[in-house]
Design a protein around this motif. Structure first.
Motif, PDB file in Angstrom:
ATOM      1  N   CYS A 119       5.222   4.782   7.167  1.00  0.00           N
ATOM      2  CA  CYS A 119       4.249   4.440   7.248  1.00  0.00           C
ATOM      3  C   CYS A 119       3.400   5.925   7.456  1.00  0.00           C
ATOM      4  O   CYS A 119       3.782   6.317   8.811  1.00  0.00           O
ATOM      5  CB  CYS A 119       3.862   3.909   7.786  1.00  0.00           C
ATOM      6  SG  CYS A 119       4.666   1.950   7.025  1.00  0.00           S
ATOM      7  N   ASP A 120       2.122   5.474   6.961  1.00  0.00           N
ATOM      8  CA  ASP A 120       0.865   6.490   7.900  1.00  0.00           C
ATOM      9  C   ASP A 120       0.942   6.681   9.357  1.00  0.00           C
ATOM     10  O   ASP A 120       0.307   4.743  10.372  1.00  0.00           O
ATOM     11  CB  ASP A 120      -0.571   6.612   6.477  1.00  0.00           C
ATOM     12  CG  ASP A 120      -0.815   7.469   7.519  1.00  0.00           C
ATOM     13  OD1 ASP A 120      -1.510   7.175   8.709  1.00  0.00           O
ATOM     14  OD2 ASP A 120      -1.352   8.535   6.682  1.00  0.00           O
ATOM     15  N   GLN A 148      -5.051  -0.759   3.925  1.00  0.00           N
ATOM     16  CA  GLN A 148      -4.745   0.508   3.727  1.00  0.00           C
ATOM     17  C   GLN A 148      -2.707   0.953   4.443  1.00  0.00           C
ATOM     18  O   GLN A 148      -2.231   1.886   3.497  1.00  0.00           O
ATOM     19  CB  GLN A 148      -5.219   2.049   4.614  1.00  0.00           C
ATOM     20  CG  GLN A 148      -6.920   1.253   4.064  1.00  0.00           C
ATOM     21  CD  GLN A 148      -7.962   1.904   4.864  1.00  0.00           C
ATOM     22  OE1 GLN A 148      -7.532   3.200   4.654  1.00  0.00           O
ATOM     23  NE2 GLN A 148      -8.876   1.500   4.529  1.00  0.00           N
ATOM     24  N   ASP A 151      -0.520  -0.529   2.024  1.00  0.00           N
ATOM     25  CA  ASP A 151      -0.620   0.946   0.277  1.00  0.00           C
ATOM     26  C   ASP A 151      -0.178   1.751   0.884  1.00  0.00           C
ATOM     27  O   ASP A 151       0.892   2.191   0.115  1.00  0.00           O
ATOM     28  CB  ASP A 151      -1.805   1.077   0.147  1.00  0.00           C
ATOM     29  CG  ASP A 151      -2.526  -0.364  -0.380  1.00  0.00           C
ATOM     30  OD1 ASP A 151      -1.384  -1.101  -0.857  1.00  0.00           O
ATOM     31  OD2 ASP A 151      -3.988  -0.776  -1.032  1.00  0.00           O
ATOM     32  N   SER A 152      -0.173   2.663   2.014  1.00  0.00           N
ATOM     33  CA  SER A 152       0.907   3.560   2.973  1.00  0.00           C
ATOM     34  C   SER A 152       2.350   3.452   2.775  1.00  0.00           C
ATOM     35  O   SER A 152       2.732   4.466   2.431  1.00  0.00           O
ATOM     36  CB  SER A 152       0.033   4.316   4.228  1.00  0.00           C
ATOM     37  OG  SER A 152       0.715   3.746   5.745  1.00  0.00           O
ATOM     38  N   ARG A 154       4.086   1.693   1.201  1.00  0.00           N
ATOM     39  CA  ARG A 154       4.433   1.686  -0.190  1.00  0.00           C
ATOM     40  C   ARG A 154       4.856   2.744  -1.030  1.00  0.00           C
ATOM     41  O   ARG A 154       5.592   3.538  -1.190  1.00  0.00           O
ATOM     42  CB  ARG A 154       3.661   0.153  -1.102  1.00  0.00           C
ATOM     43  CG  ARG A 154       3.859   0.385  -2.358  1.00  0.00           C
ATOM     44  CD  ARG A 154       3.058  -0.627  -3.163  1.00  0.00           C
ATOM     45  NE  ARG A 154       3.164  -1.839  -2.931  1.00  0.00           N
ATOM     46  CZ  ARG A 154       3.799  -2.717  -3.038  1.00  0.00           C
ATOM     47  NH1 ARG A 154       5.373  -2.954  -3.273  1.00  0.00           N
ATOM     48  NH2 ARG A 154       4.257  -3.863  -2.029  1.00  0.00           N
ATOM     49  N   GLN A 155       3.655   3.132  -1.024  1.00  0.00           N
ATOM     50  CA  GLN A 155       3.698   5.220  -1.209  1.00  0.00           C
ATOM     51  C   GLN A 155       4.577   5.958  -0.412  1.00  0.00           C
ATOM     52  O   GLN A 155       5.292   6.215  -0.903  1.00  0.00           O
ATOM     53  CB  GLN A 155       1.850   5.737  -1.124  1.00  0.00           C
ATOM     54  CG  GLN A 155       1.619   6.939  -1.016  1.00  0.00           C
ATOM     55  CD  GLN A 155       0.775   7.459  -0.520  1.00  0.00           C
ATOM     56  OE1 GLN A 155       0.118   6.556  -0.103  1.00  0.00           O
ATOM     57  NE2 GLN A 155       1.067   8.953  -0.976  1.00  0.00           N
ATOM     58  N   HIS A 156       4.638   5.585   1.130  1.00  0.00           N
ATOM     59  CA  HIS A 156       5.876   6.559   1.473  1.00  0.00           C
ATOM     60  C   HIS A 156       7.390   5.922   0.959  1.00  0.00           C
ATOM     61  O   HIS A 156       8.352   6.600   1.587  1.00  0.00           O
ATOM     62  CB  HIS A 156       5.740   6.808   2.724  1.00  0.00           C
ATOM     63  CG  HIS A 156       4.472   7.950   2.736  1.00  0.00           C
ATOM     64  ND1 HIS A 156       4.480   8.832   2.842  1.00  0.00           N
ATOM     65  CD2 HIS A 156       3.558   7.245   3.861  1.00  0.00           C
ATOM     66  CE1 HIS A 156       3.828   9.061   3.641  1.00  0.00           C
ATOM     67  NE2 HIS A 156       2.834   8.302   3.956  1.00  0.00           N
TER      68      HIS A 156
END
Length: 492
Positions: A119-120, A148, A151-152, A154-156
């Motif tokens: 995660c971010d 947010q 979402d980060s 999931r993106q990573h």
């Protein structure tokens, strides 16, 4: 034949992988005598032939191989704690148990040597810092940051974020059991690891030889108030015990000054913005003061705490740099796991303010525990709760054992009593302090002897076994308190 089990709110899923896999053990990085490996399990247990994810393991072989009983699986908690690190760094159990069992630690999915949930880093810290809103605008900001952050993740991390609930972890544990070649599971779960044990016993009661859950979660807690109240109560009780000790102990730095009154005055100044650190001149707000006062949950730290409070009161001296803040690492599995397993709806700032007002009224000394913040981890429902709370229902298991500390500020004693009652487990009560009790560095020989007898010989502890507290108030300045602001709420 592979069975099919259904958990409430979940789809039907296969009970185990289709076949046990061989484990390729190799020396762990850094030596220390442990062996490490990974195994593959289905990413989604409802689709066992689909994508896979890896689970990291570490093992210390039984020291008396001629009299080896089997393997014990262990997890230290979190969510986010590493069983691999726990075992690779040393023996977590007593000599009697490590002689007769291979001790195997595992990293639950998303953590450390398993496929990591990434995660971010900046959003991770910002979401942590936003969990004490003082207005609707700040509450809205928290909701936005929670979304947010997810979402980060999931993106990573892709689809892993949707498959990190504890029901998946319990099935991973059964795959580990099979890979180890064990017909029955031996398990010791600490803190959040207790939820892994509890739900394994629900899913696979007939596959257990022995199970010890130390520092138990209560997965039947329904509301944010239930969570906040139970997490704050032991801190208030700890403060009352600290004040009583300080007021009757001449060596306490606040003796004769009225400990509760002194703290109340400091708290008032902190809220008004007039309390400062005498060493730096920087403001000490309510939360910074409260995090220092969290040391009331460790009697060995009481002398140190009193000295620090006196320094703040007098405006002289140098308080030691106590901080419970911890920057979140980029491998931050805690929020997705927590939100997958728990739902404590708080719909807006007005509701949050009402909850905090009730806490202050019920617990007038401390008003808050750092663990309270975790109720807002999922504000705004940023991720589906795939393993929602419900009472334990365990049928057909052998005798199970739980351990609960009367003054545990993290997995509180009330939770242990509830989990033991729901599961039919035999509860060993440790009358002392701290978070969890069993192990080679545990505080209680009484607890260790009872758990050892159970693990080694399946001797069930006497009903109502209660072990006396061993802590000596004010005896040390080096004792560690739990870190309630670490990425996982129950890592110690």
């Amino acid at each position: 034949m592979t069975g099919v089990l259904i958990a409430a709110g979940a789809v039907a899923v296969p009970a185990t992988a289709s076949a046990a896999q061989a484990i390729d053990w190799q020396p762990c990085p850094g030596g220390k005598g442990a062996q490490c490996a990974t195994i593959e399990v289905p990413l989604d247990w409802s689709r066992p032939d689909g994508a896979k994810t890896k689970i990291g393991l570490a093992k210390r072989p039984a020291k008396d191989q001629a009299n080896r009983i089997g393997s014990i699986l262990v997890d230290p908690g979190g969510p986010g704690g590493s069983g691999v690190s726990m075992v690779a760094n040393g023996d977590p159990f007593t000599e009697a148990v490590t002689a007769r069992f291979d001790v195997v630690g595992f990293d639950p999915r998303g953590i450390n040597t398993s496929q990591q949930l990434l995660c971010d880093e900046t959003l991770s810290q910002q979401a942590l810092d936003a969990r004490r809103p003082t207005s609707q605008a700040e509450f809205d900001n928290l909701v936005s940051l929670n979304k947010q952050l997810m979402d980060s993740c999931r993106q990573h991390s892709g689809d892993l974020i949707d498959h990190v609930d504890n029901l998946h972890t319990a099935r991973d544990m059964d795959a580990i059991r099979a890979a180890l070649g064990e017909e029955k599971l031996n398990y010791v779960g600490y803190s959040y690891g207790s939820l892994m044990g509890q739900q394994y016993a629900e899913l696979f009661p007939h596959r257990i030889r022995a199970m010890v859950n130390d520092g138990n979660m209560d997965h039947s807690l329904r509301t944010a108030w239930d969570f906040m109240r139970t997490e704050t109560e032991p801190v208030e009780v700890g403060f009352e015990e600290f004040a009583k000790w300080c007021d009757t102990t001449e060596t306490c730095a606040l003796h004769g000054q009225g400990t509760a009154k002194t703290y109340g005055e400091l708290k008032k100044r902190a809220k008004e913005g007039t309390l400062t650190n005498p060493a730096t001149g920087q403001p000490v707000d309510f939360y910074a003061l409260s995090q220092r006062a969290f040391a009331v949950t460790r009697p060995t730290m009481w002398g140190n705490l009193a000295t620090e409070l006196k320094a703040l009161k007098d405006g002289t001296g140098t308080p030691s740099p106590v901080s419970l803040e911890a920057a979140a690492a980029i491998n931050n599995p805690y929020p997705p796991i927590w939100c997958s397993d728990w739902r404590y709806p708080v719909k807006n700032f007005a509701e949050y303010k009402k909850l905090r007002t009730k806490l202050s009224a019920k617990f007038p000394n401390v008003e808050w525990s750092p663990y309270v913040d975790h109720a807002l981890t999922c504000a705004g429902d940023p991720l589906k709760t795939t393993n929602p709370q419900q009472p334990l229902k365990i049928k057909g298991a052998p005798p199970l054992v739980m351990v609960g500390n009367v003054h545990d500020p993290a997995t509180v004693y009330e939770w242990n009593k509830t989990a033991a009652k729901q599961s039919g487990s035999h509860l060993i009560t440790y009358e002392g302090w701290g978070h969890t009790a069993y192990g080679n560095d545990g505080p209680s020989p009484c607890v260790n002897e009872a758990v050892d007898a159970y693990l080694l010989d399946l001797t069930v502890p006497p009903k109502g076994l209660s072990c006396p507290a061993m802590e000596k108030p004010g005896s040390s300045s080096a004792a560690k308190a739990p870190h309630p602001r670490s990425p996982g709420p129950y890592q110690g």
